[in-house]
Design an enzyme around this catalytic site. Structure first.
Site, PDB file in Angstrom:
ATOM      1  N   HIS A   1       0.839  -1.203   0.000  1.00 35.18           N
ATOM      2  CA  HIS A   1       0.000   0.000   0.000  1.00 35.18           C
ATOM      3  C   HIS A   1       0.876   1.256   0.000  1.00 35.18           C
ATOM      4  O   HIS A   1       1.765   1.387   0.829  1.00 35.18           O
ATOM      5  CB  HIS A   1      -0.909   0.023   1.235  1.00 35.18           C
ATOM      6  CG  HIS A   1      -2.131  -0.833   1.079  1.00 35.18           C
ATOM      7  ND1 HIS A   1      -3.241  -0.682   1.855  1.00 35.18           N
ATOM      8  CD2 HIS A   1      -2.407  -1.847   0.219  1.00 35.18           C
ATOM      9  CE1 HIS A   1      -4.165  -1.553   1.480  1.00 35.18           C
ATOM     10  NE2 HIS A   1      -3.673  -2.283   0.488  1.00 35.18           N
TER      11      HIS A   1
ATOM     12  N   TYR B   1      -8.990   5.841   7.706  1.00 34.90           N
ATOM     13  CA  TYR B   1      -9.083   6.237   9.115  1.00 34.90           C
ATOM     14  C   TYR B   1     -10.153   7.323   9.207  1.00 34.90           C
ATOM     15  O   TYR B   1     -10.133   8.280   8.428  1.00 34.90           O
ATOM     16  CB  TYR B   1      -7.748   6.803   9.614  1.00 34.90           C
ATOM     17  CG  TYR B   1      -6.682   5.763   9.854  1.00 34.90           C
ATOM     18  CD1 TYR B   1      -5.922   5.243   8.804  1.00 34.90           C
ATOM     19  CD2 TYR B   1      -6.434   5.278  11.140  1.00 34.90           C
ATOM     20  CE1 TYR B   1      -4.938   4.295   9.026  1.00 34.90           C
ATOM     21  CE2 TYR B   1      -5.450   4.333  11.377  1.00 34.90           C
ATOM     22  CZ  TYR B   1      -4.717   3.828  10.313  1.00 34.90           C
ATOM     23  OH  TYR B   1      -3.751   2.875  10.537  1.00 34.90           O
TER      24      TYR B   1
ATOM     25  N   LYS C   1       1.736   0.523  15.121  1.00 32.13           N
ATOM     26  CA  LYS C   1       3.141   0.506  15.528  1.00 32.13           C
ATOM     27  C   LYS C   1       3.535  -0.670  16.412  1.00 32.13           C
ATOM     28  O   LYS C   1       4.706  -1.016  16.506  1.00 32.13           O
ATOM     29  CB  LYS C   1       3.457   1.808  16.290  1.00 32.13           C
ATOM     30  CG  LYS C   1       3.415   3.047  15.416  1.00 32.13           C
ATOM     31  CD  LYS C   1       4.527   3.057  14.386  1.00 32.13           C
ATOM     32  CE  LYS C   1       4.248   4.036  13.252  1.00 32.13           C
ATOM     33  NZ  LYS C   1       4.268   3.371  11.952  1.00 32.13           N
TER      34      LYS C   1
HETATM   35  P1  FAS Z   1       2.940 -10.912  21.941  1.00 36.29           P
HETATM   36  O1  FAS Z   1       2.010 -10.504  23.044  1.00 36.29           O
HETATM   37  O2  FAS Z   1       2.433 -11.057  20.567  1.00 36.29           O
HETATM   38  O3  FAS Z   1       3.606 -12.331  22.301  1.00 36.29           O
HETATM   39  C1  FAS Z   1       3.997 -12.623  23.623  1.00 36.29           C
HETATM   40  C2  FAS Z   1       3.912 -14.130  23.784  1.00 36.29           C
HETATM   41  O4  FAS Z   1       4.395 -14.458  25.085  1.00 36.29           O
HETATM   42  C3  FAS Z   1       2.469 -14.640  23.700  1.00 36.29           C
HETATM   43  O5  FAS Z   1       2.397 -15.732  22.809  1.00 36.29           O
HETATM   44  C4  FAS Z   1       2.153 -15.070  25.131  1.00 36.29           C
HETATM   45  O6  FAS Z   1       1.292 -16.179  25.188  1.00 36.29           O
HETATM   46  C5  FAS Z   1       3.540 -15.431  25.647  1.00 36.29           C
HETATM   47  N1  FAS Z   1       3.686 -15.367  27.110  1.00 36.29           N
HETATM   48  C6  FAS Z   1       3.153 -14.464  27.960  1.00 36.29           C
HETATM   49  N2  FAS Z   1       3.539 -14.741  29.228  1.00 36.29           N
HETATM   50  C7  FAS Z   1       4.330 -15.860  29.161  1.00 36.29           C
HETATM   51  C8  FAS Z   1       5.036 -16.635  30.121  1.00 36.29           C
HETATM   52  N3  FAS Z   1       5.002 -16.317  31.419  1.00 36.29           N
HETATM   53  N4  FAS Z   1       5.760 -17.692  29.690  1.00 36.29           N
HETATM   54  C9  FAS Z   1       5.815 -18.016  28.372  1.00 36.29           C
HETATM   55  N5  FAS Z   1       5.161 -17.322  27.405  1.00 36.29           N
HETATM   56  C10 FAS Z   1       4.430 -16.252  27.813  1.00 36.29           C
HETATM   57  N6  FAS Z   1      -0.460  -3.941  16.842  1.00 36.29           N
HETATM   58  C11 FAS Z   1      -0.574  -3.320  15.656  1.00 36.29           C
HETATM   59  O7  FAS Z   1       0.428  -2.844  15.112  1.00 36.29           O
HETATM   60  N7  FAS Z   1      -1.816  -3.213  15.043  1.00 36.29           N
HETATM   61  C12 FAS Z   1      -2.957  -3.757  15.610  1.00 36.29           C
HETATM   62  O8  FAS Z   1      -4.038  -3.668  15.066  1.00 36.29           O
HETATM   63  C13 FAS Z   1      -2.848  -4.436  16.841  1.00 36.29           C
HETATM   64  N8  FAS Z   1      -3.961  -5.024  17.420  1.00 36.29           N
HETATM   65  C14 FAS Z   1      -3.819  -5.661  18.639  1.00 36.29           C
HETATM   66  C15 FAS Z   1      -4.922  -6.270  19.278  1.00 36.29           C
HETATM   67  C16 FAS Z   1      -4.778  -6.911  20.526  1.00 36.29           C
HETATM   68  C17 FAS Z   1      -5.977  -7.548  21.197  1.00 36.29           C
HETATM   69  C18 FAS Z   1      -3.525  -6.919  21.169  1.00 36.29           C
HETATM   70  C19 FAS Z   1      -3.345  -7.555  22.536  1.00 36.29           C
HETATM   71  C20 FAS Z   1      -2.422  -6.326  20.542  1.00 36.29           C
HETATM   72  C21 FAS Z   1      -2.569  -5.703  19.278  1.00 36.29           C
HETATM   73  N9  FAS Z   1      -1.476  -5.123  18.623  1.00 36.29           N
HETATM   74  C22 FAS Z   1      -1.579  -4.490  17.423  1.00 36.29           C
HETATM   75  C23 FAS Z   1      -0.200  -5.168  19.190  1.00 36.29           C
HETATM   76  C24 FAS Z   1       0.377  -6.545  18.890  1.00 36.29           C
HETATM   77  O9  FAS Z   1       0.359  -6.787  17.516  1.00 36.29           O
HETATM   78  C25 FAS Z   1       1.745  -6.580  19.507  1.00 36.29           C
HETATM   79  O10 FAS Z   1       2.448  -5.373  19.262  1.00 36.29           O
HETATM   80  C26 FAS Z   1       2.567  -7.746  19.055  1.00 36.29           C
HETATM   81  O11 FAS Z   1       1.835  -8.911  19.295  1.00 36.29           O
HETATM   82  C27 FAS Z   1       3.873  -7.703  19.830  1.00 36.29           C
HETATM   83  O12 FAS Z   1       4.506  -8.905  19.685  1.00 36.29           O
HETATM   84  P2  FAS Z   1       5.275  -9.574  20.925  1.00 36.29           P
HETATM   85  O13 FAS Z   1       6.116  -8.546  21.567  1.00 36.29           O
HETATM   86  O14 FAS Z   1       5.884 -10.802  20.377  1.00 36.29           O
HETATM   87  O15 FAS Z   1       4.170  -9.902  22.011  1.00 36.29           O
HETATM   88  C1  PHB Z   2      -5.446  -3.903  11.236  1.00 31.70           C
HETATM   89  O1  PHB Z   2      -5.543  -4.186  10.037  1.00 31.70           O
HETATM   90  O2  PHB Z   2      -5.715  -4.713  12.149  1.00 31.70           O
HETATM   91  C2  PHB Z   2      -4.969  -2.518  11.619  1.00 31.70           C
HETATM   92  C3  PHB Z   2      -4.537  -1.649  10.636  1.00 31.70           C
HETATM   93  C4  PHB Z   2      -4.099  -0.378  10.993  1.00 31.70           C
HETATM   94  C5  PHB Z   2      -4.121   0.009  12.323  1.00 31.70           C
HETATM   95  C6  PHB Z   2      -4.551  -0.880  13.315  1.00 31.70           C
HETATM   96  C7  PHB Z   2      -4.995  -2.148  12.959  1.00 31.70           C
HETATM   97  O3  PHB Z   2      -3.703   1.260  12.684  1.00 31.70           O
END
Ligand code: FAS
Ligand code: PHB
Length: 393
Positions: free
Chosen positions: A72, A201, A297
């Protein structure tokens, strides 16, 4: 059990770090609390910055992304009854973003690690990290109902906001910065064609909305909701009606609806812990920082942390250097805080914080000024595609 690098968490940060270390002859073990199916089933991010795309290519896990991902060159911002496009390509000297779901990134990384014989332990929660300030750190974890320990040289806490690594930091050694937003995002995933070629957005008097996608046949939509709202309060039709009310008329007319594949509410917060290193324990990704998803981000910051941490660990093992390990936290935090700022700023312009008509007019005026000025469009574009990674070598 013993390894060189103990990694807690099989999310994007832990998996990407393990894969980059493996390609440089450094062994690691990943300990993950959940099942593999749970990890791969989580619906989260969808937008990859150029820096993350480059890192996935370096990690040799980008074939499917390059085949199926959507490049994009811009986004639209709708406000005050109009829609303005932000041209990334023209305002950043040719940069773009890749639309490719985090679930796909996670699956590609898990498959690559397992194909290379990587040790990924699922349903093996880390309980604590010990002895990381002195010499040989130990991760205490549980597996098959038994307490075990993983002895390693270095530990990467990639276990997200609710993990065990950050709480293992010495008392008083951390400083926490936090802002909780007074609303959440209600998201729906549906096998329907996206309403537009690019993301939209929306700042609307009823609240924020976002039109995103995972492919040409799978869409991801969000509407701002109350913090105490619940998915149980929403039928599919109620969601589509609310989204339609907030979209610009041309998009509302084109919207194709369908049954949910998934619906969830994500709370919005900004969170940073400083520093991100304690002796031989290093925090990366959501374990160290959380951003409101408005600026897309979160996932991308996890990738930039891993960019710095992988280079520091490789220099440690290949050249017996500790200088990059010493610079890790500072290098990450400089980029983290700029992403925290952009995510806060973008959130503050697009969401409904109160019913004050003055504040709404101020938001519309700010969006009108920014989208009407080359400097304004450039600042949105260069932050959205991702600020550059610092030279770290
Ligand atoms: P993660 O949270 O992905 O991974 C951490 C891992 O550690 C998980 O698998 C967990 O099960 C494991 N863990 C936790 N405690 C543990 C323990 N004690 N022992 C062993 N393992 C353990 N970011 C965006 O950019 N755009 C979005 O739209 C977006 N939507 C999101 C929606 C939700 C509901 C959430 C929670 C986050 C969202 N995020 C979004 C942010 C998300 O994408 C994170 O930035 C991304 O998953 C970060 O990756 P990790 O740092 O690997 O953490
Ligand atoms: C998504 O596709 O989940 C998405 C895209 C842009 C954002 C947040 C979430 O800023």
């Amino acid at each position: 059990m013993r390894t060189q690098v103990g990694i807690i968490g099989s999310g994007p940060a832990g998996l990407l770090l393990s894969q980059l270390l493996h390609l440089n002859g450094i062994e690691s073990v990943i300990l993950e609390r959940q099942t593999r199916e749970h990890v791969e089933g989580r619906i989260r991010a969808g937008v990859l910055e150029q820096g993350m795309v480059n890192l996935l290519r370096e990690a040799q896990v980008s074939d499917r992304m390059d085949r199926e991902g959507l490049v994009h060159d811009g986004i639209s911002i709708a406000f005050g009854g109009r829609r303005e496009r932000i041209d990334f390509y023209g305002h950043t000297g040719g940069k773009s973003v890749m639309i490719y779901g985090q679930t796909e990134v996670t699956t590609d990384l898990i498959n690559a690690r397992l194909a290379a014989g990587g040790i990924l332990k699922y349903e093996a929660p880390a309980l604590a990290v010990e002895d990381f300030l002195t010499g040989r750190p130990r991760i205490i974890y549980e597996e098959d109902g038994q307490k075990k320990e993983l002895v390693c040289d270095l530990v990467a806490g990639c276990d997200g906001y609710h993990g065990a690594a950050r709480p293992s930091a010495p008392a008083g050694a951390t400083q926490v910065f936090e802002k909780v937003y007074p609303f959440g995002w209600l998201g729906i995933l549906s096998d329907t064609p996206p309403v537009d070629e690019e993301l939209i957005y929306v700042n609307h008097e009823r609240g924020f909305a976002l039109c995103s996608m995972r492919s040409h046949t799978r869409s991801r939509y969000y509407v701002q909701c109350e913090l105490d709202d619940s998915v149980d309060n929403w039928t599919d039709d109620a969601f589509w009606d609310e989204l339609r009310r907030r979209l610009p008329p041309d998009a509302a007319e084109k919207l194709i609806t369908g049954p949910r594949l998934e619906m969830s509410i994500a709370p919005l917060r900004s969170f940073v812990v400083e520093p991100m290193r304690f002796g031989n324990l290093f925090l990366a990704g959501d374990a160290a920082h959380i951003v409101p998803p408005t600026g897309a981000k979160g996932l991308n910051l996890a990738a930039s942390d891993v960019f710095y941490l992988s280079r520091a660990i490789i220099a440690y093992y290949h050249e017996k250097r500790t200088d990059l390990l010493d610079r890790y936290s500072e290098a990450c935090l400089r980029r983290v805080w700029k992403a925290i700022r952009f995510s806060w700023w973008f959130t503050s312009m697009l969401h409904k914080f109160n019913d004050d008509p003055f504040d709404y007019r101020l938001q519309v005026a700010e969006l009108d000024y920014l989208t009407g000025s080359a400097a304004g469009r450039t600042t949105i574009a260069e932050n959205y595609v991702g600020l550059p990674f610092e030279t770290f070598e």
